[in-house]
Design a protein around this motif. Structure first.
Motif, PDB file in Angstrom:
ATOM      1  N   GLY A  80      -3.548  12.602   1.517  1.00  0.00           N
ATOM      2  CA  GLY A  80      -2.822  13.794   1.095  1.00  0.00           C
ATOM      3  C   GLY A  80      -2.460  13.776  -0.374  1.00  0.00           C
ATOM      4  N   ALA A  81      -1.995  12.610  -0.867  1.00  0.00           N
ATOM      5  CA  ALA A  81      -1.603  12.510  -2.274  1.00  0.00           C
ATOM      6  C   ALA A  81      -2.808  12.632  -3.197  1.00  0.00           C
ATOM      7  CB  ALA A  81      -0.890  11.175  -2.516  1.00  0.00           C
ATOM      8  N   TYR A 123       0.862  -1.180   0.000  1.00  0.00           N
ATOM      9  CA  TYR A 123       0.000   0.000   0.000  1.00  0.00           C
ATOM     10  C   TYR A 123       0.897   1.228   0.000  1.00  0.00           C
ATOM     11  CZ  TYR A 123       1.010   0.584   5.007  1.00  0.00           C
ATOM     12  OH  TYR A 123       1.642   0.758   6.203  1.00  0.00           O
ATOM     13  N   GLY A 124       0.293   2.387  -0.197  1.00  0.00           N
ATOM     14  CA  GLY A 124       1.032   3.638  -0.119  1.00  0.00           C
ATOM     15  C   GLY A 124       1.095   4.370  -1.436  1.00  0.00           C
ATOM     16  N   ALA A 125       1.406   5.647  -1.365  1.00  0.00           N
ATOM     17  CA  ALA A 125       1.472   6.496  -2.547  1.00  0.00           C
ATOM     18  C   ALA A 125       2.707   6.171  -3.378  1.00  0.00           C
ATOM     19  CB  ALA A 125       1.493   7.970  -2.139  1.00  0.00           C
ATOM     20  N   TRP A 153       6.569   2.345   8.454  1.00  0.00           N
ATOM     21  CA  TRP A 153       5.200   2.772   8.149  1.00  0.00           C
ATOM     22  C   TRP A 153       4.171   1.878   8.822  1.00  0.00           C
ATOM     23  CZ3 TRP A 153       3.514   6.944   5.289  1.00  0.00           C
ATOM     24  CH2 TRP A 153       4.505   7.666   4.606  1.00  0.00           C
ATOM     25  N   CYS A 154       3.137   2.495   9.390  1.00  0.00           N
ATOM     26  CA  CYS A 154       1.962   1.756   9.844  1.00  0.00           C
ATOM     27  C   CYS A 154       0.800   2.093   8.912  1.00  0.00           C
ATOM     28  CB  CYS A 154       1.609   2.106  11.285  1.00  0.00           C
ATOM     29  SG  CYS A 154       1.014   3.790  11.539  1.00  0.00           S
ATOM     30  N   VAL A 155      -0.236   1.263   8.951  1.00  0.00           N
ATOM     31  CA  VAL A 155      -1.344   1.428   8.008  1.00  0.00           C
ATOM     32  C   VAL A 155      -2.028   2.783   8.182  1.00  0.00           C
ATOM     33  CG1 VAL A 155      -3.541   0.478   7.226  1.00  0.00           C
ATOM     34  CG2 VAL A 155      -1.693  -1.065   7.875  1.00  0.00           C
ATOM     35  N   ARG A 156      -2.211   3.212   9.421  1.00  0.00           N
ATOM     36  CA  ARG A 156      -2.871   4.499   9.655  1.00  0.00           C
ATOM     37  C   ARG A 156      -2.098   5.643   8.975  1.00  0.00           C
ATOM     38  NH1 ARG A 156      -6.443   5.998  13.556  1.00  0.00           N
ATOM     39  NH2 ARG A 156      -6.014   4.078  14.731  1.00  0.00           N
ATOM     40  N   ASP A 157      -0.767   5.648   9.130  1.00  0.00           N
ATOM     41  CA  ASP A 157       0.036   6.705   8.507  1.00  0.00           C
ATOM     42  C   ASP A 157      -0.018   6.602   6.986  1.00  0.00           C
ATOM     43  OD1 ASP A 157       0.725   7.673  10.988  1.00  0.00           O
ATOM     44  OD2 ASP A 157       2.693   6.694  11.032  1.00  0.00           O
ATOM     45  N   GLY A 158      -0.049   5.373   6.469  1.00  0.00           N
ATOM     46  CA  GLY A 158      -0.138   5.190   5.028  1.00  0.00           C
ATOM     47  C   GLY A 158      -1.443   5.719   4.459  1.00  0.00           C
ATOM     48  N   ILE A 159      -2.534   5.519   5.186  1.00  0.00           N
ATOM     49  CA  ILE A 159      -3.821   6.043   4.740  1.00  0.00           C
ATOM     50  C   ILE A 159      -3.787   7.568   4.724  1.00  0.00           C
ATOM     51  CG2 ILE A 159      -6.258   6.268   5.383  1.00  0.00           C
ATOM     52  CD1 ILE A 159      -6.048   3.356   6.449  1.00  0.00           C
ATOM     53  N   ASP A 160      -3.205   8.166   5.763  1.00  0.00           N
ATOM     54  CA  ASP A 160      -3.082   9.630   5.787  1.00  0.00           C
ATOM     55  C   ASP A 160      -2.247  10.125   4.610  1.00  0.00           C
ATOM     56  OD1 ASP A 160      -4.618   9.794   8.081  1.00  0.00           O
ATOM     57  OD2 ASP A 160      -2.883   9.894   9.437  1.00  0.00           O
ATOM     58  N   GLU A 161      -1.171   9.396   4.290  1.00  0.00           N
ATOM     59  CA  GLU A 161      -0.343   9.758   3.138  1.00  0.00           C
ATOM     60  C   GLU A 161      -1.157   9.705   1.849  1.00  0.00           C
ATOM     61  OE1 GLU A 161       3.693   8.055   0.938  1.00  0.00           O
ATOM     62  OE2 GLU A 161       2.065   6.711   1.538  1.00  0.00           O
ATOM     63  N   LEU A 162      -1.950   8.652   1.685  1.00  0.00           N
ATOM     64  CA  LEU A 162      -2.767   8.511   0.484  1.00  0.00           C
ATOM     65  C   LEU A 162      -3.797   9.628   0.377  1.00  0.00           C
ATOM     66  CD1 LEU A 162      -3.266   4.651   0.613  1.00  0.00           C
ATOM     67  CD2 LEU A 162      -2.129   5.892  -1.242  1.00  0.00           C
ATOM     68  N   ASN A 217      -7.224   1.226  -2.592  1.00  0.00           N
ATOM     69  CA  ASN A 217      -8.569   1.187  -3.155  1.00  0.00           C
ATOM     70  C   ASN A 217      -9.602   1.770  -2.199  1.00  0.00           C
ATOM     71  OD1 ASN A 217     -11.244  -0.539  -3.165  1.00  0.00           O
ATOM     72  ND2 ASN A 217     -10.533  -0.486  -5.283  1.00  0.00           N
ATOM     73  N   LEU A 218      -9.599   1.289  -0.957  1.00  0.00           N
ATOM     74  CA  LEU A 218     -10.594   1.743   0.002  1.00  0.00           C
ATOM     75  C   LEU A 218     -10.475   3.247   0.258  1.00  0.00           C
ATOM     76  CD1 LEU A 218     -10.573  -1.154   2.639  1.00  0.00           C
ATOM     77  CD2 LEU A 218     -12.313  -0.684   0.900  1.00  0.00           C
ATOM     78  N   THR A 219      -9.246   3.745   0.291  1.00  0.00           N
ATOM     79  CA  THR A 219      -9.051   5.181   0.514  1.00  0.00           C
ATOM     80  C   THR A 219      -9.565   5.989  -0.665  1.00  0.00           C
ATOM     81  OG1 THR A 219      -7.084   4.656   1.850  1.00  0.00           O
ATOM     82  CG2 THR A 219      -7.362   6.940   1.148  1.00  0.00           C
ATOM     83  N   ALA A 220      -9.290   5.526  -1.875  1.00  0.00           N
ATOM     84  CA  ALA A 220      -9.738   6.251  -3.065  1.00  0.00           C
ATOM     85  C   ALA A 220     -11.251   6.235  -3.209  1.00  0.00           C
ATOM     86  CB  ALA A 220      -9.083   5.663  -4.319  1.00  0.00           C
TER      87      ALA A 220
END
Length: 357
Positions: A301-302, A169-171, A290-299, A183-186
């Protein structure tokens, strides 16, 4: 080191190549170029070169390198189901041809991007590298067979290593939306729905794309005897999560979004947790960050920065299966996914089904 990355223009490659260069390595790449222009933001300029199919690699193309990293593959379970023969042709035959050619050319190290998908239906008990393998898709089956055949090539002059990545996962500049966190974030940001394709119960190990790159760098630079003919699960124990937990994290990160389920959502055969102790013990200073929560925040933002829209989400731009179908329909690929014409222009697809792994 001089390093050749096969699949350097994909989702992981777009992060890994600059990561390796920043560490002081000289990096070149080979890529079929199926996803040129399917970008979220600028991709690092790696120079113009013709597309390359790993099934056609010649010795002179890999001569002089200290290591080959093989990322090139049909990249997830739904795409692997499209044509089983093509999946085996690229992910198994192509990988082995590249490895044999590299060995013939005197390349000493071969790092293979394997996958935790080969554990398939292992259940809720965390599995280590010596566990029985239960792949449930052609993608997972091909990874199992590739590892076994690569091991037969191992010897004093050729050292393969198998990095079994958790679900990424991740940007990335070469974004994918057919992997679960992305996918879920988008879908939450473009529709207001955190929409699950399963009942949310399956376990899945997750790992950020930058941490995958960090693990490849560690294996590349490690003493040969530490990684020779060895498999390593790549990820963090804390990020063995159930899909519904990811959905709740996304819902919390995207204000106003609501959890929903696709019609017919039920259990997913792909259900497994993974033990990452071997990676941590072999590379005690690795510190995957990286943890999943931080990755979702990154996504979030991107996606916000680059103006992700629902049209982007439903197009072929960020979904590998949809992109391949588009190229097949246009006659630019044959049934075995070999290029038939030089012009690969990305275009939004009309297909609105969404395939996430």
């Amino acid at each position: 080191m001089r390093v050749l990355v096969a699949g350097d223009r994909g989702y992981i490659g777009a992060i890994l190549v600059p990561f390796l260069r920043a560490a002081g390595h000289e990096v070149d790449g080979l890529d079929l170029g199926l996803y040129e222009g399917c970008d979220l933001g600028p991709v690092e300029d790696i120079g113009a070169r013709p597309p390359h199919d790993i099934r056609d690699t010649r010795a002179e193309q890999v001569t002089g390198y200290d290591a080959v990293i093989c990322l090139a593959a049909l990249s997830n379970d739904p795409l692997g189901h499209l044509n089983r023969a093509a999946t085996y042709s690229v992910n198994l035959d192509g990988t082995l041809h590249l490895a044999r050619t590299a060995k013939q050319a005197g390349v000493g190290r071969f790092l293979f991007a394997s996958s935790c998908s080969l554990y398939g239906a292992a259940g809720s008990a965390a599995v280590a590298e010596d566990a029985d393998l239960f792949p449930v898709t052609p993608y997972g089956e091909a990874k199992v067979m590739a590892e076994r055949e690569l091991s037969l090539l191992a010897g004093d002059a050729f050292s393969p290593t198998y990095l079994r990545n958790a679900t990424a996962y991740g940007a990335s500049p070469r974004l994918r939306l057919d992997i679960v966190v992305n996918n879920l974030t988008a879908v939450a940001m473009t529709t207001g729905q955190v929409r699950l394709q399963s009942d949310g119960s399956p376990w899945r190990p997750l790992v950020h794309v930058e941490d995958i790159s960090r693990a490849f760098l560690a294996a590349l630079e490690a003493p040969r005897e530490l990684v020779h003919d060895q498999a390593f699960n790549v990820g963090r124990g804390e990020d063995n999560v159930q899909i519904r937990d990811v959905a709740e994290l996304v819902r919390g990160a995207v204000p106003g979004s609501k959890l929903s389920f696709a019609d017919g959502a039920g259990p997913d055969l792909r259900n497994y947790r993974v033990d990452f102790s071997k990676l941590n013990e072999t590379f005690p200073g690795l510190n995957l960050g990286w943890c999943v929560r931080d990755g979702i925040d990154e996504l979030v933002g991107a996606y916000t920065e680059h103006g992700m829209t629902y049209d982007d989400f439903t197009s072929s731009r960020f979904v590998r299966l949809r992109r391949i179908r588009e190229l097949l329909s246009a006659g630019l690929l044959d049934d075995m996914l070999r290029r038939q014409a030089p012009g690969f222009v990305p275009a939004p697809g009309a297909d609105t089904a969404h395939e996430a792994s």
